[in-house]
Scaffold this motif. Sequence first.
Motif, PDB file in Angstrom:
ATOM      1  N   VAL A  83      33.594  54.861  38.815  1.00  0.00           N
ATOM      2  CA  VAL A  83      32.173  54.633  38.388  1.00  0.00           C
ATOM      3  C   VAL A  83      31.490  54.588  37.122  1.00  0.00           C
ATOM      4  CG1 VAL A  83      29.180  55.633  38.716  1.00  0.00           C
ATOM      5  CG2 VAL A  83      30.523  55.202  40.871  1.00  0.00           C
ATOM      6  N   ARG A  84      33.138  56.046  36.209  1.00  0.00           N
ATOM      7  CA  ARG A  84      32.436  56.101  35.281  1.00  0.00           C
ATOM      8  C   ARG A  84      33.443  54.709  34.703  1.00  0.00           C
ATOM      9  NH1 ARG A  84      35.275  61.935  34.218  1.00  0.00           N
ATOM     10  NH2 ARG A  84      33.719  62.968  34.816  1.00  0.00           N
ATOM     11  N   GLY A  85      34.349  54.021  35.136  1.00  0.00           N
ATOM     12  CA  GLY A  85      34.705  53.028  34.118  1.00  0.00           C
ATOM     13  C   GLY A  85      34.258  52.000  34.267  1.00  0.00           C
ATOM     14  N   LEU A  86      33.903  51.941  35.286  1.00  0.00           N
ATOM     15  CA  LEU A  86      32.502  49.886  35.454  1.00  0.00           C
ATOM     16  C   LEU A  86      31.475  50.664  35.172  1.00  0.00           C
ATOM     17  CD1 LEU A  86      32.676  49.593  39.203  1.00  0.00           C
ATOM     18  CD2 LEU A  86      33.624  48.244  36.882  1.00  0.00           C
ATOM     19  N   LEU A  87      30.849  51.278  34.564  1.00  0.00           N
ATOM     20  CA  LEU A  87      29.707  51.788  33.977  1.00  0.00           C
ATOM     21  C   LEU A  87      29.779  51.791  32.810  1.00  0.00           C
ATOM     22  CD1 LEU A  87      27.701  54.754  35.163  1.00  0.00           C
ATOM     23  CD2 LEU A  87      26.566  52.228  35.576  1.00  0.00           C
ATOM     24  N   MET A  88      31.350  52.071  31.818  1.00  0.00           N
ATOM     25  CA  MET A  88      31.344  52.294  30.643  1.00  0.00           C
ATOM     26  C   MET A  88      32.216  50.652  30.328  1.00  0.00           C
ATOM     27  SD  MET A  88      33.707  55.868  29.929  1.00  0.00           S
ATOM     28  CE  MET A  88      32.631  56.912  30.544  1.00  0.00           C
ATOM     29  N   CYS A  89      32.565  50.009  30.649  1.00  0.00           N
ATOM     30  CA  CYS A  89      32.579  48.936  30.966  1.00  0.00           C
ATOM     31  C   CYS A  89      31.861  47.911  30.371  1.00  0.00           C
ATOM     32  CB  CYS A  89      33.746  48.196  31.935  1.00  0.00           C
ATOM     33  SG  CYS A  89      34.769  48.647  31.397  1.00  0.00           S
ATOM     34  N   GLY A  90      30.690  48.194  31.583  1.00  0.00           N
ATOM     35  CA  GLY A  90      29.339  47.436  31.085  1.00  0.00           C
ATOM     36  C   GLY A  90      28.885  46.806  30.337  1.00  0.00           C
ATOM     37  N   LEU A  91      28.830  48.708  29.821  1.00  0.00           N
ATOM     38  CA  LEU A  91      27.738  49.308  28.955  1.00  0.00           C
ATOM     39  C   LEU A  91      28.499  48.203  27.229  1.00  0.00           C
ATOM     40  CD1 LEU A  91      27.144  53.250  28.515  1.00  0.00           C
ATOM     41  CD2 LEU A  91      25.201  50.901  28.965  1.00  0.00           C
ATOM     42  N   THR A  92      29.573  48.839  27.534  1.00  0.00           N
ATOM     43  CA  THR A  92      31.076  48.269  26.503  1.00  0.00           C
ATOM     44  C   THR A  92      30.602  46.611  26.005  1.00  0.00           C
ATOM     45  OG1 THR A  92      32.602  49.381  26.425  1.00  0.00           O
ATOM     46  CG2 THR A  92      33.335  47.308  25.327  1.00  0.00           C
ATOM     47  N   ILE A  93      30.529  45.847  26.937  1.00  0.00           N
ATOM     48  CA  ILE A  93      30.359  44.040  27.166  1.00  0.00           C
ATOM     49  C   ILE A  93      28.672  43.919  26.831  1.00  0.00           C
ATOM     50  CG2 ILE A  93      30.289  42.117  28.584  1.00  0.00           C
ATOM     51  CD1 ILE A  93      32.108  43.369  30.455  1.00  0.00           C
ATOM     52  N   GLY A  94      28.066  45.045  27.383  1.00  0.00           N
ATOM     53  CA  GLY A  94      26.141  44.345  27.102  1.00  0.00           C
ATOM     54  C   GLY A  94      26.506  44.396  25.391  1.00  0.00           C
ATOM     55  N   PHE A  95      26.752  45.376  24.870  1.00  0.00           N
ATOM     56  CA  PHE A  95      26.465  45.749  23.235  1.00  0.00           C
ATOM     57  C   PHE A  95      26.525  44.671  22.292  1.00  0.00           C
ATOM     58  CE2 PHE A  95      29.286  46.922  19.000  1.00  0.00           C
ATOM     59  CZ  PHE A  95      28.305  47.216  18.552  1.00  0.00           C
ATOM     60  N   PHE A  96      28.134  43.777  22.966  1.00  0.00           N
ATOM     61  CA  PHE A  96      28.689  42.682  22.858  1.00  0.00           C
ATOM     62  C   PHE A  96      27.779  41.935  22.308  1.00  0.00           C
ATOM     63  CE2 PHE A  96      32.736  45.128  22.130  1.00  0.00           C
ATOM     64  CZ  PHE A  96      32.744  44.714  20.871  1.00  0.00           C
ATOM     65  N   ALA A  97      26.744  41.790  24.162  1.00  0.00           N
ATOM     66  CA  ALA A  97      25.637  40.447  24.227  1.00  0.00           C
ATOM     67  C   ALA A  97      24.438  40.760  23.291  1.00  0.00           C
ATOM     68  CB  ALA A  97      25.481  41.080  26.134  1.00  0.00           C
ATOM     69  N   VAL A  98      24.360  42.131  23.532  1.00  0.00           N
ATOM     70  CA  VAL A  98      23.334  42.309  22.211  1.00  0.00           C
ATOM     71  C   VAL A  98      22.554  41.407  20.767  1.00  0.00           C
ATOM     72  CG1 VAL A  98      21.774  44.612  21.527  1.00  0.00           C
ATOM     73  CG2 VAL A  98      22.278  44.150  23.741  1.00  0.00           C
ATOM     74  N   VAL A  99      25.180  41.765  19.969  1.00  0.00           N
ATOM     75  CA  VAL A  99      24.652  41.783  19.130  1.00  0.00           C
ATOM     76  C   VAL A  99      24.564  40.273  19.565  1.00  0.00           C
ATOM     77  CG1 VAL A  99      26.309  41.300  17.062  1.00  0.00           C
ATOM     78  CG2 VAL A  99      26.228  43.430  18.696  1.00  0.00           C
ATOM     79  N   CYS A 100      24.929  39.429  20.060  1.00  0.00           N
ATOM     80  CA  CYS A 100      25.448  37.864  19.566  1.00  0.00           C
ATOM     81  C   CYS A 100      24.103  36.866  19.985  1.00  0.00           C
ATOM     82  CB  CYS A 100      26.268  37.069  21.223  1.00  0.00           C
ATOM     83  SG  CYS A 100      28.199  37.489  20.934  1.00  0.00           S
ATOM     84  N   CYS A 101      23.248  37.661  21.086  1.00  0.00           N
ATOM     85  CA  CYS A 101      22.024  37.081  21.046  1.00  0.00           C
ATOM     86  C   CYS A 101      21.017  37.699  20.099  1.00  0.00           C
ATOM     87  CB  CYS A 101      21.469  37.868  22.711  1.00  0.00           C
ATOM     88  SG  CYS A 101      21.530  37.270  23.796  1.00  0.00           S
ATOM     89  N   PHE A 102      20.920  38.511  18.786  1.00  0.00           N
ATOM     90  CA  PHE A 102      20.292  38.664  18.264  1.00  0.00           C
ATOM     91  C   PHE A 102      21.034  37.483  17.344  1.00  0.00           C
ATOM     92  CE2 PHE A 102      19.653  40.814  14.007  1.00  0.00           C
ATOM     93  CZ  PHE A 102      18.848  40.790  14.161  1.00  0.00           C
ATOM     94  N   VAL A 103      21.898  37.526  16.917  1.00  0.00           N
ATOM     95  CA  VAL A 103      22.592  36.483  16.259  1.00  0.00           C
ATOM     96  C   VAL A 103      22.247  34.943  16.691  1.00  0.00           C
ATOM     97  CG1 VAL A 103      24.529  34.916  15.073  1.00  0.00           C
ATOM     98  CG2 VAL A 103      24.609  37.682  15.657  1.00  0.00           C
ATOM     99  N   GLY A 104      22.045  34.823  17.867  1.00  0.00           N
ATOM    100  CA  GLY A 104      21.632  33.167  18.452  1.00  0.00           C
ATOM    101  C   GLY A 104      20.449  33.219  18.223  1.00  0.00           C
ATOM    102  N   MET A 105      19.274  34.017  18.399  1.00  0.00           N
ATOM    103  CA  MET A 105      17.740  33.336  18.836  1.00  0.00           C
ATOM    104  C   MET A 105      17.261  33.197  17.662  1.00  0.00           C
ATOM    105  SD  MET A 105      16.884  37.357  19.786  1.00  0.00           S
ATOM    106  CE  MET A 105      15.127  37.299  19.638  1.00  0.00           C
ATOM    107  N   GLU A 106      16.070  32.271  17.777  1.00  0.00           N
ATOM    108  CA  GLU A 106      16.093  30.944  16.683  1.00  0.00           C
ATOM    109  C   GLU A 106      14.988  31.863  16.140  1.00  0.00           C
ATOM    110  OE1 GLU A 106      13.388  27.027  17.324  1.00  0.00           O
ATOM    111  OE2 GLU A 106      12.460  28.367  18.590  1.00  0.00           O
ATOM    112  N   CYS A 107      14.459  33.020  15.920  1.00  0.00           N
ATOM    113  CA  CYS A 107      14.268  33.428  15.175  1.00  0.00           C
ATOM    114  C   CYS A 107      14.830  34.225  14.319  1.00  0.00           C
ATOM    115  CB  CYS A 107      12.843  35.058  15.685  1.00  0.00           C
ATOM    116  SG  CYS A 107      13.688  35.861  16.558  1.00  0.00           S
ATOM    117  N   THR A 108      16.200  34.514  14.462  1.00  0.00           N
ATOM    118  CA  THR A 108      16.641  34.456  13.297  1.00  0.00           C
ATOM    119  C   THR A 108      17.109  33.863  12.464  1.00  0.00           C
ATOM    120  OG1 THR A 108      18.726  34.900  14.652  1.00  0.00           O
ATOM    121  CG2 THR A 108      17.955  37.497  14.651  1.00  0.00           C
ATOM    122  N   TYR A 109      18.160  34.340  11.198  1.00  0.00           N
ATOM    123  CA  TYR A 109      18.466  33.354  10.136  1.00  0.00           C
ATOM    124  C   TYR A 109      19.436  34.035   9.623  1.00  0.00           C
ATOM    125  CZ  TYR A 109      13.046  32.269   9.124  1.00  0.00           C
ATOM    126  OH  TYR A 109      11.865  32.026   9.536  1.00  0.00           O
TER     127      TYR A 109
END
Length: 261
Positions: A83-109
Amino acid sequence: MRKRLIQISGFLISSLGWLFVLCTMAMDYWRITKIGGQGGSFIIKVAWYWSNLWSDCYTDSAAVTNCRDYPVLWNVAYYVQAVRGLLMCGLTIGFFAVVCCFVGMECTYIGGSDKTKDKVLFAGAVLHFVGGMSDIAAYCLYINRIARTAFARRVASGVLRYELGPPVFLGLAGCFFILIGAVLYAVTVYKVIRRGSRVVQASDAHTYMAPPSRGRTIYSGYYKPSKLYGSNYMGSGRSSAQLSKLSQATPTKPSDRDAFV
């Protein structure tokens, strides 16, 4: 405008989901049970046993809590490690997902051209989905472990039947928000990612694709006919025979150099 609103909504919802998942890792009462207060005794004594991902605790009726931290990693129960490992892996992937989505949003330049931003946003949506599924697997594993003991007909002496605590349900709600955010991201760019080329005309055995630009030439107003299009191509409206007659009827003036010759 609608695309921006959907992307902003997806960003807020998915970020809230990751916040829920992150909070559950530090919360207590992942599982809880109580003993005592039974048998008709005049002095009611109740004690609570509860656990989180890092320790087992005991709270008596006087609200005094004693906890025992888990020992080194290889001495922890296997399902807690998973459970620890899966949650930590998910949070790590989620960090990169948030960064990618923030860069790719239309409202960002930032992030380059619109096509590049759409691809980055789609990649972020995929990472959101993968991270969310990793967290769901962690919570489901924990639920399965608790449910097997709780609904077993017979348990060994000294084994307690635990109930699920609030962090598990909060984490599942967070995963649900993450998946909703990923879907909102994907619906705004799937048409751009899916679109490879446009078919403008299909006739007989030939399929004609849209030209790379929509401009007109300064000569005929249309693109030059090609052998690929055959006789179905509609050019400037004049046949080759008419064009040859026009060229013959046009007077040509000899140049001065030809006159001296």
